[in-house]
Design a protein around this motif. Structure first.
Motif, mmCIF file in Angstrom:
data_model
loop_
_atom_site.group_PDB
_atom_site.id
_atom_site.type_symbol
_atom_site.label_atom_id
_atom_site.label_comp_id
_atom_site.label_asym_id
_atom_site.label_seq_id
_atom_site.Cartn_x
_atom_site.Cartn_y
_atom_site.Cartn_z
ATOM 1 N N LEU B 18 39.335 40.760 36.368
ATOM 2 C CA LEU B 18 39.606 40.163 37.604
ATOM 3 C C LEU B 18 39.397 40.487 39.421
ATOM 4 C CD1 LEU B 18 43.163 40.126 35.785
ATOM 5 C CD2 LEU B 18 42.574 38.238 36.607
ATOM 6 N N GLU B 19 39.709 39.386 39.875
ATOM 7 C CA GLU B 19 39.613 39.724 41.615
ATOM 8 C C GLU B 19 40.605 40.202 41.934
ATOM 9 O OE1 GLU B 19 38.474 35.984 42.711
ATOM 10 O OE2 GLU B 19 36.594 36.227 41.523
ATOM 11 N N ASN B 20 40.815 41.002 43.301
ATOM 12 C CA ASN B 20 41.661 41.447 44.280
ATOM 13 C C ASN B 20 43.303 42.599 43.009
ATOM 14 O OD1 ASN B 20 41.052 39.749 46.079
ATOM 15 N ND2 ASN B 20 41.550 38.419 44.481
ATOM 16 N N LYS B 76 36.011 41.015 42.293
ATOM 17 C CA LYS B 76 35.707 41.971 43.279
ATOM 18 C C LYS B 76 37.025 42.518 44.607
ATOM 19 C CE LYS B 76 36.008 37.172 45.732
ATOM 20 N NZ LYS B 76 35.443 36.239 46.070
#
Lengths: 467, 204
Positions: B18-20, B76
């Motif tokens: 998963l991002e963020n 990221k």
């Protein structure tokens, strides 16, 4: 001389030395601490058997973990009470000035620093809190740090930092009616994304920024971290000097005139270069609202929620966010039910925010199904609201003015939004569970929050302004 | 005091694609009332690991017995949001020694380095491949060599060099922290303060 940015001018004048690998030993002029991120730092000093190096340069307040009603009574939650008492003891032992609960100067750290005159142009400011960027509104380099770094500042008045890159975000033009500084920053973040300025320090510039009051500028700088930036600052001008001149403890200082003179050149030189430049048009910004679970997932209130494009990055993250929020792509938000409204936080807990909210709801009635939390950012803001009669306006409209603190912004105290409920919030983060486990946060301006509180639904504030 | 020393690490990985991922997910605010650095691992990713009634969420990767290891691999902008160092303490207390992503939030990265949790920045394409491999084959082992600044998938998988501030690298290899250094230059800091005072007097 090579033209310099404001950021470089301040940073370079605070470098004690540069070490191998390019890290700078950066001198800190003003350090703020609060109860949540400081106890382990004081423990570190004790373990090393060392004092605070410059106790007069640190100021403490209790804000994150305190109730916003009955502040004269002992804090009910044992862990919270212990944490606040620990701060009290540490400040006593290490000789640090502390504005405890019920002190007339108590409040959210990023509200009291500026209003009491601790935030001065051209300085470096840190705090164990990511919204320290707020102070950048005064032409300061201000940023959030971790607890190990809090310990460094206590031990040496310095921290080791790599100099960030520089980005200038220019906002030109005039804001439409019903559009606020909060909408400017939510618009910028929605365009930049929540990680889009990581590694950068922002300078906000342009006619729309210059037109803002100091409080509006603080709202903008406050949320710099929400696009990943270390901080954000704004050049000083007459607006800055007038604000500072109205703080008696500052204006009465014998050296105030020479300070004012030294602050005049706190701006970026013509021709100075930035690593990145981005320009926005203030005229096209509408009231903003977030639909997802990070502040980058925002849109104009009359837009539709974006579609999930499986070929594009972030699809899984967006799908998870919409599922959490109970929303679907292509959905419009106005008309959707709202259960809670929160006005407050270091983003929108200042007197201008309370005024905007109170004037909006004056003569109207809060929707009965909405629970509203109206939380001033500090004791002084609370007192001023009462002096101006805002508490009466609010109470006639069905709202109650609470006591100051971070409150429902991070819900460390009892001001929690229940699971599954929708909150229109003037705070800075809509992360999953931010306002309580399972809570669903929609970030917006004080006006949009006021409109939701009156109608019980997500509402474009311009619809009510025109009536 | 945190365990700072880091040189070579070999481990399987736990994928979190998963991002963020923000620090409120890593450790929710309601668990920040403690005044020590210990015990935060219990509530690491609390609201993803458990449902609101406190039952284990079997779908979450940390509750999946197939995935073990001391290296977390995540999308990221890992560690964005709040500056709370408790997020790093929760990860290290749980047993993580390194986090791999294509980029980290600045404050989280500093906090990690100050606690001996190595943030390994790899190119986005490499990260996506790595996430795919370890999701498919949980037994995949990786090796992180800090001295060589090399991240490798074993055996003989792909390798990628990673960047780290040379000063911070030295601190981690030797197990030193910034405070040791800053305390050693307090006289120089006092000298800086004195020169500034002089400058202010001259400008009056």
């Amino acid at each position: 001389m090579t033209p310099k940015t404001l950021f470089d001018k301040i940073w370079d004048s605070h470098v004690v030395r540069t070490i191998e690998g390019g890290s700078d030993v950066l001198y800190i002029d003003q350090h703020f601490i609060h109860e949540v991120t400081s106890p382990q730092a004081f423990d570190g000093l004790r373990a090393r058997g060392i004092p605070v190096f410059r106790p007069a340069k640190t100021l403490a307040t209790a804000d994150h973990n305190i109730p916003t009603i009955d502040q004269d009574l002992p804090i009910k939650d044992e862990l919270s009470r212990n944490q606040v008492e620990t701060l009290n003891e540490n400040c006593k032992k290490f000789g640090i000035e502390y504005f405890s609960l019920n002190h007339p100067n108590n409040g959210i750290v990023h509200v009291i620093g500026p209003e009491l005159g601790y935030t001065l142009p051209g300085t470096t400011i840190v705090c164990g809190d990511s919204h320290t960027s707020t102070h950048g509104a005064f032409g300061t380099i201000a940023f959030g740090i971790g607890t190990s770094e809090v310990e460094m500042v206590l031990a040496s008045q310095c921290i080791l930092q790599n100099k960030p890159k520089k980005i200038r975000i220019t906002v030109n033009g005039e804001l439409q009616k019903g559009v606020t500084p909060k909408d400017i920053i939510l618009h910028i973040i929605s365009q930049m994304s929540s990680g889009g300025a990581t590694g950068y320090f922002v300078e906000y510039a342009g006619s729309a920024i210059e037109a803002l009051s100091m409080e509006g500028r603080m709202t903008v700088c406050n949320m710099s971290i929400e696009m990943g930036a270390r901080g954000g600052l704004i050049a000083t001008d007459l607006t800055t000097f007038e604000y500072l001149n109205n703080i008696p403890s500052l204006a009465n200082r014998p050296d105030f005139k020479s300070l004012l003179l030294s602050w005049r050149n706190l701006k970026t030189d013509e021709g100075a270069s930035f690593d990145r430049e981005v320009v926005f048009d203030a005229g096209i910004i509408k009231p903003m609202i977030t639909y997802g679970t990070n502040p980058g997932m925002g849109m104009a209130i009359d837009e539709v929620i974006p579609r999930i494009n499986n070929d594009r990055e972030g699809a899984v993250t967006l799908a998870k966010a919409l599922d959490y929020m109970g929303f679907r792509p292509d959905m419009k938000l106005p008309g959707h039910q709202v259960d809670y409204v929160f006005l407050g936080s270091c983003t929108n807990g200042r007197i201008e925010d309370l005024r905007a909210f109170a004037h909006f709801v004056k003569g109207k009635k809060k929707a009965p199904e909405v629970t509203a939390l109206i939380v001033p950012g500090s004791k002084r803001v609370e007192q001023q609201a009462i002096d101006e009669g805002l508490d009466k306006i609010l109470s006639e409209a069905g709202f109650e003015l609470r006591q100051p603190g971070c409150s429902s912004c991070l819900a460390m105290n009892e001001d929690r939004i229940p699971a599954g409920k929708y909150a229109v919030s003037t705070s800075n983060r809509n992360f999953e569970g931010r306002q309580g486990p399972g809570s669903r946060t929609l970030l917006a301006s004080p006006l949009t929050a006021a409109a939701a509180a009156i109608t019980g639904k997500i509402t474009d504030p311009r619809d009510l302004l025109n009536n | 005091m945190p365990k700072l020393k880091f040189d070579i690490l070999e481990s399987t990985c736990i994928p979190l694609p998963l991002e963020n991922i923000d620090t409120d997910q890593i450790i929710p605010a309601r668990f920040l009332s403690a005044t020590s650095r210990e015990g935060f691992g219990e509530n690491l990713f609390r609201d993803w690991r458990y449902d609101t009634s406190g039952n284990k969420n079997d779908a979450f990767i940390l509750n999946n017995q197939n995935y073990k290891g001391t290296v977390l691999v995540a999308g990221k902008n890992f560690g964005c949001g709040s500056s709370r160092e408790h997020a790093v303490w929760a990860l290290t207390d749980y047993g993580f020694r390194a986090v791999v992503s294509s980029f980290f939030a600045d404050i989280f990265k500093n906090n990690s380095l100050n606690n001996g949790l190595l943030p390994v920045v790899v190119p986005e394409e490499f990260l996506n491949d790595l996430l795919e491999i370890i999701q498919r084959e949980p037994e995949t082992r990786i090796r992180i060599d800090l001295d060589k600044q090399l991240f490798s998938v074993l055996p003989p998988g792909e390798s990628v060099e990673f960047e780290i501030n040379p000063y911070k690298k030295k601190c981690l290899l030797k197990g030193l922290d910034d405070i040791d250094y800053l305390l050693s230059i307090r006289e120089i800091i006092a000298g800086y303060e004195f020169r500034n005072k002089l400058k202010r007097c001259e400008s009056k």
